[in-house]
Design a protein around this motif. Structure first.
Motif, short mmCIF file in Angstrom:
data_model
loop_
_atom_site.label_atom_id
_atom_site.label_comp_id
_atom_site.label_asym_id
_atom_site.label_seq_id
_atom_site.Cartn_x
_atom_site.Cartn_y
_atom_site.Cartn_z
N HIS A 589 0.82 -1.21 0.00
CA HIS A 589 0.00 0.00 0.00
C HIS A 589 0.86 1.27 0.00
O HIS A 589 0.32 2.36 0.11
CB HIS A 589 -0.91 0.02 1.23
CG HIS A 589 -1.83 -1.16 1.32
ND1 HIS A 589 -2.81 -1.40 0.38
CD2 HIS A 589 -1.91 -2.17 2.24
CE1 HIS A 589 -3.46 -2.50 0.72
NE2 HIS A 589 -2.94 -2.99 1.82
N SER A 591 2.58 3.05 -2.25
CA SER A 591 2.36 4.09 -3.24
C SER A 591 1.05 4.83 -3.01
O SER A 591 0.94 6.03 -3.27
CB SER A 591 2.39 3.49 -4.66
OG SER A 591 1.39 2.49 -4.78
N PHE A 592 0.03 4.11 -2.50
CA PHE A 592 -1.27 4.75 -2.24
C PHE A 592 -1.20 5.67 -1.03
O PHE A 592 -1.76 6.78 -1.01
CB PHE A 592 -2.33 3.68 -2.02
CG PHE A 592 -3.64 4.20 -1.48
CD1 PHE A 592 -3.96 4.08 -0.13
CD2 PHE A 592 -4.53 4.86 -2.31
CE1 PHE A 592 -5.15 4.57 0.37
CE2 PHE A 592 -5.73 5.36 -1.83
CZ PHE A 592 -6.03 5.22 -0.48
N ASP A 631 -7.58 -1.02 -0.26
CA ASP A 631 -8.03 -2.01 -1.26
C ASP A 631 -9.49 -2.32 -1.07
O ASP A 631 -9.92 -3.48 -1.12
CB ASP A 631 -7.19 -3.29 -1.17
CG ASP A 631 -5.85 -3.13 -1.85
OD1 ASP A 631 -5.04 -4.06 -1.74
OD2 ASP A 631 -5.61 -2.10 -2.49
#
Length: 835
Positions: A589, A591-592, A631
């Motif tokens: 996660h 990069s998010f 997600d």
């Protein structure tokens, strides 16, 4: 907190249930309740419509539309009911009422209502057409089930648009089949179950609730009764017809299932599609629902035509040779399909992010011309067809010499939509393999695949060059100038090959002693064992170390080790600045999360008066439990903060995922409260419930009733139907109690075996008797009087204890048994038995 980060309420069902009254007019609720009756009453329908003259006018407009083909104008609803029937008028009224109540809200929130109503209308009409062949008497019921099956999604969009819109990839958000990228996973509950729960409030009968709950269960379609089959297949049909990427496989699968169910007419799937398309076009026009543009209507094409274009697109998926091969293939298709001999084919080149233009003429396909953008390559402007798949543009076609008499724009649009998906898949599979193979060949690091004995199976050119004429890696290691060094290198490698517990081998080889050696003689060797099923291979890599200093080499490995370590941790590791902006995040996660504010993404699980910010987190003595969406999954994390004493970052935050622990705790709590078979309260919870309600009744001066009952002849029923049949009867009794009792006022409990108790707050004797009679009647009907209920009931007296009240109801139940069963006895301290 920004709007897009607002989380939906924890009890979404309660929130949506409260919005029913605010969203829908009383006429809609009354029409729905009339629709579920086996014999709708036109007098009731007419009285409902008098409350909403605008709805009555819309109904007459639809009745006089071409959809019904009336030769003379119908001027009043009563005459329309005589001609079309009460059921049809009710169906029209319900469709228009639902649309009227929802459209203005959804449009105001920025949704495409046309896209969603197309799906709803097609699913309803499809379910009705299928039911006409499976169970004609339930055709109207199938229409209504398919019409309202997505009620929870529509209400969610109406109430929480700011949470839905950022995740929405399609305008038709009710199209939530398993093959689509949808937002349904953002809901904390399954939307089918959520809709069923909402409609239970409107007294929908159990068969309709069951059909709505299962409307996506295509895998088990033949395990359901005909009504549910029709709703499932109608839902799947609408999903297949309105996909942005046409899927012949879905339509072929649907044709097979309809044939197996016996729902296909003699003219087959195409005939059924034509029939539904005609009804859909007329009904959409009558309801003022804008249809798709003609070239975008998949249902306008025959299955054979769709399959032909599908197979051509599949040919593109397996091509090797890059864009030149794809363009040549497209050129063949254009000549075959429409005798097109002059066209422009522009394709994206994923390997270098450039665009390539190929030109088709009588001599074949020529090119490419290359440019950094698509716009710089366009020559022709007429008949342009974009190649778009999954929201990305992969190219563009310009057809300039096609025979218009043999080609329609709809055909070309269908072909390019399928073609774009084929190109996209080719780029992800074969194209990626070609890119990787090319990269492997030019890689300055030697890479080879060896068998378990160290024999070379495949190698890139750099590795072959490194071997310097040697046939195997061991032969190359033996070429070292110093004999002892070569012997040690050979022994280390052989130990790695023979030791099954050693997964990797890394070493550095440099020449020792005086003399001039070529720079390339210093190299690193790494070997890794990889398993494919029962087979083990070795990945070997060699790299020239002449230009890499030792410290740099170690630093690279240290960095890789730390990244690998953080990436493999189950906990989420973050660094932030002083206001909570995430500067680093570990794992998939990363990069998010990087660049977002932690306090906007999370919400504390426990209510607090202080602001949720860095100061609160730093001062917390214990870990802080928060909720976060990653997600499309709602997770619970336990955050622990540590302040940095150096560097530019403010602090380190470790988030432990405790979602599974909390789910287990909730499950344990539920098991402590509820009986596992009947899902009503268990005996252990009966006493606390009864004490609480008795205390409340005495404190507030309200009345309290108690019902005690068991199943007559249950042992004989068990002996006849087996324990599985007995368990099924008990489970159905639990469902019946949960369905008919008042939420928050009546509390059903399983006392033991086939004995049950109902605590009824704020009940008079008359109310208590009504509840008892309804339980007895519906259970008898459910089992066709094979088993019945003996019921004892009593009201709370001022001097009562919980034990005395229970004993009195038990005595009343015993008297009901003594009277032959299937009887209700009311017993009070100063009264006699009252059946």
């Amino acid at each position: 907190m920004p709007n897009q980060d607002r989380l939906p309420p924890r009890n979404l069902a309660t929130s949506l249930r409260a919005s029913l009254k605010a969203t829908f007019s009383p006429a809609t609720a009354q029409l729905l309740q009339e629709a579920v009756k086996s014999e709708p009453n036109f007098g009731v329908i007419a009285s409902i419509l008098r409350l909403d003259p605008a709805l009555a006018t819309a109904i007459l407009s639809l009745v006089n539309s071409p959809y019904y083909g009336q030769t003379s104008k119908i001027s009043d609803v009563q005459r329309a009911a005589i001609i079309l029937g009460d059921n049809e008028i009710l169906r029209i009224a319900l469709s228009l009422s639902l649309q009227k109540n929802l459209n203005s809200i959804l449009e105001k929130n920025g949704f495409d209502t046309f896209a969603n109503w197309r799906i709803i209308i097609w699913a309803a009409l499809g379910a009705q057409l299928i039911a006409q062949r499976l169970a004609p008497e339930e055709a109207e019921t199938a229409y209504i089930c398919a019409l309202v099956k997505d009620l929870s999604l529509l209400l969610y969009a109406a109430n929480f648009p700011e949470h839905l819109l950022p995740h929405l990839k399609r305008p038709d958000f009710v199209n939530t089949g398993p093959t689509f990228m949808s937002w349904q996973d953002h809901l904390p509950e399954d939307h089918s179950t959520l809709t069923a729960e909402l409609l239970t409030q409107w007294n929908f009968p159990e068969p309709m609730i069951a059909a709505i709950t299962a409307h996506h269960d295509l895998e088990h379609v033949f395990d359901y009764p005909p009504l549910t089959q029709a709703v499932i297949l109608g839902t799947r049909w609408a999903e297949a017809e309105f996909r942005t990427d046409p899927a012949p496989d879905s339509l072929n699968q649907l044709s097979f299932l309809l044939a197996k169910a016996g729902a296909l007419p003699p003219e087959g799937m195409d005939g059924l599609r034509r029939q539904c398309a005609t009804l859909f076009s007329e009904l959409s026009e009558a309801m003022n629902v804008k249809d798709l543009d003609p070239e975008d209507r998949l249902y306008a094409h025959s299955l054979q035509s769709i399959q032909d274009f599908h197979h051509q697109a599949k040919e593109v998926e397996g091509l090797t040779g890059g864009n030149a091969a794809i363009a040549a293939c497209i050129g063949r298709h254009l000549r075959w399909n429409w005798d097109c001999r002059k066209a422009e084919i522009i394709l994206h080149a994923p390997a270098n992010t450039y665009w390539e233009r190929f030109v088709l003429n009588n001599a074949g396909v020529h090119g490419p011309d290359i440019a950094p953008s698509l716009e710089k390559l366009r020559i022709f402007s007429e008949d342009a067809y974009p190649l778009e798949a999954e929201g990305q543009t992969v190219g563009e076609l310009h057809l300039n010499d096609a025979n218009e008499s043999s080609r329609t724009r709809a055909e070309a649009t269908l072909y390019t939509r399928l073609l774009a998906r084929g190109i996209r898949r080719q780029a992800r599979t074969v194209g990626q393999l070609e890119i990787k193979a090319e990269l492997l060949d030019i890689l300055p690091t030697g890479v080879a695949l060896l068998n378990a004995q160290g024999r070379i199976l495949r190698a890139n050119p750099t590795f072959t060059e490194f071997l310097d004429g040697a046939e195997q890696l061991e032969d190359r290691l033996a070429q070292g100038k110093d004999a002892e060094q070569a012997r040690q290198a050979m022994q280390g490698w052989r130990n790695f090959l023979s030791n099954s517990s050693q997964g990797g081998h890394c070493s550095i080889h440099c020449p020792l002693g005086p003399g001039k050696e070529p720079a390339t003689s210093s190299f690193s060797l790494a070997g890794y064992k990889i398993s494919h099923g029962s087979q083990t291979n070795i990945l070997a890599m060699v790299q020239d170390l002449a230009e890499i200093r030792v410290l740099e080499f170690e630093a690279l490995h240290q960095r890789d080790f730390l990244n690998t370590l953080l990436g493999s941790m189950q906990d989420l590791v973050l660094t932030t600045d002083k206001v909570g902006t995430i500067t680093f995040a570990s794992g998939r996660h990363g990069s998010f999360l990087t660049g977002r504010n932690l306090f906007h993404l999370t919400r504390p699980m426990n209510a607090q008066e202080e602001a949720w910010d860095m100061e609160f987190l730093e001062q917390s003595q214990a870990a802080v439990e928060v909720q976060i969406v990653l997600d499309d999954e709602h997770l619970q994390l336990e955050l622990v903060f540590s302040r940095f004493s150096f560097g530019t970052d403010h602090g380190l935050i470790v988030g432990r995922n405790i979602s599974a622990i909390r789910r287990l705790e909730r499950k344990i709590r539920e098991q402590a409260l509820f009986d596992s078979l009947t899902q009503v309260f268990n005996r252990h919870h009966l006493q606390p419930l009864l004490d609480r309600e008795m205390s409340r009744a005495k404190r507030t001066g309200s009345s309290l009733g108690l019902i005690f009952f068991d199943i007559d002849k249950f042992k004989l029923f068990n002996d006849t139907h087996g324990h599985h049949g007995g368990d099924k009867a008990l489970k159905e009794l639990g469902q019946l109690l949960r369905r008919i009792l008042r939420k928050g006022l009546d509390f059903p409990c399983r006392f033991g075996g086939d004995e049950f108790v109902v605590i009824s707050s704020n009940s008079t004797v008359e109310n208590l008797l009504t509840i008892a009679e309804r339980i007895q009647k519906e259970f008898s009907i459910l089992h066709q009087n094979q088993v019945t209920l003996s019921i004892g009931m009593s009201m709370l007296e001022p001097e009562d204890t919980s034990q005395s009240l229970l004993e009195r109801c038990d005595k009343a139940n015993y008297q009901a048994k003594a009277q032959g069963g299937n009887t209700i006895v009311h017993l009070q301290p100063t009264s006699t038995s009252e059946p």
